[in-house]
Scaffold this motif. Structure first.
Motif, PDB file in Angstrom:
ATOM      1  N   MET A 132      38.924  53.367  38.235  1.00  0.00           N
ATOM      2  CA  MET A 132      39.752  52.627  39.147  1.00  0.00           C
ATOM      3  C   MET A 132      40.630  51.688  38.331  1.00  0.00           C
ATOM      4  N   PHE A 133      41.819  51.409  38.829  1.00  0.00           N
ATOM      5  CA  PHE A 133      42.686  50.434  38.178  1.00  0.00           C
ATOM      6  C   PHE A 133      43.544  49.733  39.214  1.00  0.00           C
ATOM      7  N   THR A 134      44.029  48.558  38.835  1.00  0.00           N
ATOM      8  CA  THR A 134      44.948  47.811  39.690  1.00  0.00           C
ATOM      9  C   THR A 134      46.231  47.560  38.919  1.00  0.00           C
ATOM     10  N   ILE A 135      47.329  47.388  39.651  1.00  0.00           N
ATOM     11  CA  ILE A 135      48.629  47.061  39.055  1.00  0.00           C
ATOM     12  C   ILE A 135      49.183  45.849  39.796  1.00  0.00           C
ATOM     13  N   GLU A 136      49.589  44.846  39.026  1.00  0.00           N
ATOM     14  CA  GLU A 136      50.195  43.648  39.603  1.00  0.00           C
ATOM     15  C   GLU A 136      51.480  43.344  38.842  1.00  0.00           C
ATOM     16  N   HIS A 137      52.509  42.958  39.568  1.00  0.00           N
ATOM     17  CA  HIS A 137      53.771  42.573  38.937  1.00  0.00           C
ATOM     18  C   HIS A 137      53.877  41.053  38.994  1.00  0.00           C
ATOM     19  N   ASP A 138      53.725  40.419  37.832  1.00  0.00           N
ATOM     20  CA  ASP A 138      53.875  38.973  37.724  1.00  0.00           C
ATOM     21  C   ASP A 138      55.316  38.645  37.358  1.00  0.00           C
ATOM     22  N   ASP A 168      56.653  37.477  34.543  1.00  0.00           N
ATOM     23  CA  ASP A 168      57.121  37.920  33.228  1.00  0.00           C
ATOM     24  C   ASP A 168      56.377  39.127  32.672  1.00  0.00           C
ATOM     25  N   ALA A 169      55.510  39.755  33.472  1.00  0.00           N
ATOM     26  CA  ALA A 169      54.740  40.887  32.956  1.00  0.00           C
ATOM     27  C   ALA A 169      54.254  41.771  34.095  1.00  0.00           C
ATOM     28  N   THR A 170      53.993  43.020  33.743  1.00  0.00           N
ATOM     29  CA  THR A 170      53.267  43.918  34.630  1.00  0.00           C
ATOM     30  C   THR A 170      51.847  43.976  34.089  1.00  0.00           C
ATOM     31  N   VAL A 171      50.861  43.742  34.948  1.00  0.00           N
ATOM     32  CA  VAL A 171      49.466  43.659  34.520  1.00  0.00           C
ATOM     33  C   VAL A 171      48.677  44.796  35.158  1.00  0.00           C
ATOM     34  N   VAL A 172      48.055  45.606  34.303  1.00  0.00           N
ATOM     35  CA  VAL A 172      47.192  46.695  34.754  1.00  0.00           C
ATOM     36  C   VAL A 172      45.767  46.341  34.339  1.00  0.00           C
ATOM     37  N   THR A 173      44.825  46.434  35.271  1.00  0.00           N
ATOM     38  CA  THR A 173      43.419  46.191  34.965  1.00  0.00           C
ATOM     39  C   THR A 173      42.658  47.493  35.159  1.00  0.00           C
ATOM     40  N   LEU A 174      41.986  47.926  34.093  1.00  0.00           N
ATOM     41  CA  LEU A 174      41.208  49.158  34.121  1.00  0.00           C
ATOM     42  C   LEU A 174      39.742  48.798  34.336  1.00  0.00           C
ATOM     43  N   VAL A 175      39.128  49.367  35.364  1.00  0.00           N
ATOM     44  CA  VAL A 175      37.740  49.076  35.705  1.00  0.00           C
ATOM     45  C   VAL A 175      36.901  50.309  35.377  1.00  0.00           C
ATOM     46  N   ASP A 176      35.871  50.134  34.563  1.00  0.00           N
ATOM     47  CA  ASP A 176      34.973  51.233  34.190  1.00  0.00           C
ATOM     48  C   ASP A 176      33.972  51.438  35.312  1.00  0.00           C
ATOM     49  N   GLU A 177      34.166  52.478  36.109  1.00  0.00           N
ATOM     50  CA  GLU A 177      33.235  52.783  37.184  1.00  0.00           C
ATOM     51  C   GLU A 177      32.104  53.682  36.707  1.00  0.00           C
ATOM     52  N   ASP A 213      27.293  59.264  36.138  1.00  0.00           N
ATOM     53  CA  ASP A 213      25.849  59.336  35.888  1.00  0.00           C
ATOM     54  C   ASP A 213      25.530  59.613  34.428  1.00  0.00           C
ATOM     55  N   THR A 214      26.445  60.235  33.685  1.00  0.00           N
ATOM     56  CA  THR A 214      26.177  60.617  32.296  1.00  0.00           C
ATOM     57  C   THR A 214      26.961  59.809  31.279  1.00  0.00           C
ATOM     58  N   SER A 215      27.758  58.827  31.719  1.00  0.00           N
ATOM     59  CA  SER A 215      28.636  58.115  30.785  1.00  0.00           C
ATOM     60  C   SER A 215      27.967  56.954  30.058  1.00  0.00           C
ATOM     61  N   GLY A 216      26.757  56.617  30.386  1.00  0.00           N
ATOM     62  CA  GLY A 216      26.094  55.502  29.711  1.00  0.00           C
ATOM     63  C   GLY A 216      26.461  54.178  30.332  1.00  0.00           C
ATOM     64  N   PRO A 217      26.210  53.092  29.595  1.00  0.00           N
ATOM     65  CA  PRO A 217      26.462  51.755  30.157  1.00  0.00           C
ATOM     66  C   PRO A 217      27.945  51.518  30.422  1.00  0.00           C
ATOM     67  N   LEU A 218      28.225  50.731  31.452  1.00  0.00           N
ATOM     68  CA  LEU A 218      29.608  50.409  31.791  1.00  0.00           C
ATOM     69  C   LEU A 218      30.191  49.434  30.781  1.00  0.00           C
ATOM     70  N   GLN A 219      31.481  49.548  30.542  1.00  0.00           N
ATOM     71  CA  GLN A 219      32.205  48.631  29.662  1.00  0.00           C
ATOM     72  C   GLN A 219      32.884  47.567  30.520  1.00  0.00           C
ATOM     73  N   GLU A 220      33.228  46.453  29.901  1.00  0.00           N
ATOM     74  CA  GLU A 220      33.948  45.386  30.598  1.00  0.00           C
ATOM     75  C   GLU A 220      35.353  45.875  30.984  1.00  0.00           C
ATOM     76  N   ASP A 221      35.933  45.237  32.005  1.00  0.00           N
ATOM     77  CA  ASP A 221      37.295  45.569  32.417  1.00  0.00           C
ATOM     78  C   ASP A 221      38.264  45.359  31.259  1.00  0.00           C
ATOM     79  N   VAL A 222      39.320  46.148  31.228  1.00  0.00           N
ATOM     80  CA  VAL A 222      40.393  45.988  30.248  1.00  0.00           C
ATOM     81  C   VAL A 222      41.652  45.585  31.007  1.00  0.00           C
ATOM     82  N   THR A 223      42.288  44.515  30.549  1.00  0.00           N
ATOM     83  CA  THR A 223      43.530  44.063  31.158  1.00  0.00           C
ATOM     84  C   THR A 223      44.678  44.367  30.214  1.00  0.00           C
ATOM     85  N   VAL A 224      45.670  45.100  30.709  1.00  0.00           N
ATOM     86  CA  VAL A 224      46.852  45.468  29.933  1.00  0.00           C
ATOM     87  C   VAL A 224      48.038  44.730  30.533  1.00  0.00           C
ATOM     88  N   SER A 225      48.700  43.909  29.724  1.00  0.00           N
ATOM     89  CA  SER A 225      49.871  43.156  30.183  1.00  0.00           C
ATOM     90  C   SER A 225      51.088  43.628  29.411  1.00  0.00           C
TER      91      SER A 225
END
Length: 81
Positions: free
Chosen positions: A1-7, A9-18, A21-33
């Motif tokens: 899942m990801f979100t897109i926000e237009h601020d 001075d930037a476009t911000v995309v947040t990537l959420v590790d959902e 069952d086989t991918s192992g532990p979840l990673q923290e969200d990544v924010t791309v600006s």
């Protein structure tokens, strides 16, 4: 899942590790600006209890985007006129 926000001075995309069952532990969200002159990637690091930031120039970001769709090899992007 990801979100897109237009601020202001930037476009911000947040990537959420959902995960799966086989991918192992979840990673923290990544924010791309995406700013006019650079792109930043930020992710919380629990080991250091801080946010890690990587800054790419717009050229580096463009090359990364291209690299995700290319086979193994060495490439050089041509400059646009």
């Amino acid at each position: 899942m990801f979100t897109i926000e237009h601020d202001f001075d930037a476009t911000v995309v947040t990537l959420v590790d959902e995960g799966t069952d086989t991918s192992g532990p979840l990673q923290e969200d990544v924010t791309v600006s995406a700013f006019e002159d650079c792109v930043t990637f930020e992710q919380y690091d629990a080991r250091s209890d801080s946010v890690v930031r990587i800054t790419l120039s717009t050229d580096q970001a463009r090359e990364l985007t291209a690299a995700l769709n290319l086979p193994e090899g060495i490439y050089r992007m041509k400059k646009r006129d």
